[in-house]
Design an enzyme around this catalytic site. Sequence first.
Site, mmCIF file in Angstrom:
data_model
loop_
_atom_site.group_PDB
_atom_site.id
_atom_site.type_symbol
_atom_site.label_atom_id
_atom_site.label_comp_id
_atom_site.label_asym_id
_atom_site.label_seq_id
_atom_site.Cartn_x
_atom_site.Cartn_y
_atom_site.Cartn_z
ATOM 1 C CD GLU A 110 -9.157 24.032 -41.848
ATOM 2 O OE1 GLU A 110 -9.035 23.257 -40.889
ATOM 3 O OE2 GLU A 110 -8.190 24.578 -42.419
ATOM 4 N NE ARG A 329 -13.885 12.846 -33.518
ATOM 5 C CZ ARG A 329 -13.107 13.509 -34.351
ATOM 6 N NH1 ARG A 329 -12.866 14.786 -34.175
ATOM 7 N NH2 ARG A 329 -12.536 12.898 -35.360
ATOM 8 C CE LYS A 339 -10.276 17.298 -42.402
ATOM 9 N NZ LYS A 339 -11.635 17.082 -41.900
#
Length: 576
Positions: A110, A329, A339
């Site tokens: 994204e 991950r 973020k």
Amino acid sequence: MSLDSSIERTIKLVTLKNALEYDGKAKLEAVISKTMASRPDLRTNIKVIIPEIKRLLDQVNSLAISEQKTLLQEISPPAVEPEKQVEKFSGLPELHGAELGKVVTRFPPEPNGYPHIGHAKAAIIDEEYAKMYNGKLILRFDDTNPLNERVEYYDAIKEGIEWLGIKPAIIKNTSDDIFILQDYGKKLVTSRGAYVCRCDQKTIQMLRSKGLECACRMDNNSYEQALVEMFAGSFEPNEATIRFRGDMTSLNSAMRDPTLFRIIDGDHPVLGTKVRVYPTYDFAAPLEDSLDGVTHAMRTKEYELRNELYNAVLERLHLRKPVVSEFSRLEFEGLPVSKRRIKPLIENGSLSGWDDPRLPTLIALKRRGFLPEAIRKFVLSLGWTLAEAKPPFESLEAFNRKNLDEHSMRLFFVRDPIELRIKNANPVSVELRNHPSSNLGSRSVRVNDTVYIARSDADRLSEGSTIRLMELYNVKITKVELAQDIGRIYADMISTNLTHSIQKIQWVAYDDKLPYKIIIPKKLFSNDKFNSNSLEIASGYAESFVSNLRLHSSVQFVRYGFCRIDNSQQAVFTHR
Ligand SMILES: [Zn+2]
């Protein structure tokens, strides 16, 4: 029932980690969902497993925190030593059902921030598989939330991918297909596979936690009207959503009528303001994968619970289902990639920007002197399943050191310089080799009777001690005058013959000094809090030859470490 030992170990591991996160008291709900996420095969047995989780959780919670830590160390897998990992290559396993020439993978970030090491892992794995099967990779910007996405981030991701040496066959946006996705959404509502829900978020949450259906789901009369109104712009954001007709009693909370479309008023980087009804990730991801011809969709483990939904959406629309699989991950200890944690630090000025060398963003790793080849090798060394535990940052450093070593010049830098005056020294010109074995040329340095040495070396000297100034000559210390932050040392030159047993130190000639700074990034977070001492600045003198180095090239300051030239007066510390 008695658990098989691997299940028991998984539960204990999850419980201990959770307990240590919450002052020694693990939380049942979190432990259940994390256990299910790491062992989805247990879901069918959930009624038996939950009492076992409770039992183990009580055991763990009754321990003191120190005992919990010891136990965790005992059962968690030993970390691979960084230097050994460089030699080890675990590689990627074969893809289930893959056919040579027909594999299509995709990397779907994204564009809501700068790409980081976690993105690098995903993109590298996606590309490696495409290459392995002579297939192709799609880079797809998953851009269906105009409130988060910015043109700057699309560009940053493209640059990051390019820097890593990844070459997608196709670059596209999910938003390119917005009207196709909307049409599928409408089709799903008219075929009663989804419904327009007019409940507010609070009600939806409450009913979801209780496993209850809302009245909108049962609406048999005005559902088509609601759909028309939703797309005609009659509703404000949060006044209506399209929800999947799932199963409100499912143990998998992702199946409890998740949102597939919502209304967002925002200026989309590609679509502008002409669209208001946007699909969620849960709808856009399976549809795009299927329509783009993706054969193998890989995503990180935290999406595992959403696989059931991914498949259910495609089944209901009679669309082809790609093979979905997960990998762990990638994130380093003390270096969160989220973020949510990084952005506020940039906004309040604690970090200088997305390229602050303390960050795990690609742009920061690049600025710090990490090489894309080293990142790729490191990612592949982790293999597919290994490392649910966070690998130490030192592992990445070990790969990078190996790649930097033969191409980096060896130069001198002295931190917090102290003057060393050498009596009876004749002015000389010395030719210093730029690398001990690689052919990187040499430089000539003129030395009169004074050089600078590092404060840390000066501190260890006393009258009568002997040291060797590297590649120059030996000196015997005659007087040490050191105060808090200033000082001078006097010495006699004693011999030009190398003696192996004496300490060799680097130096910078008096007339050759270049005031120089080295920025040293440290762990950004410690104990989960921002480390306000995470940036150290080392000031001192470098040889003037440093100003001949190309901007952004790497150098090894002898007895100091690898650095990357940041501008004419400073370098960023890469690693030792
Ligand atoms: Zn409703």
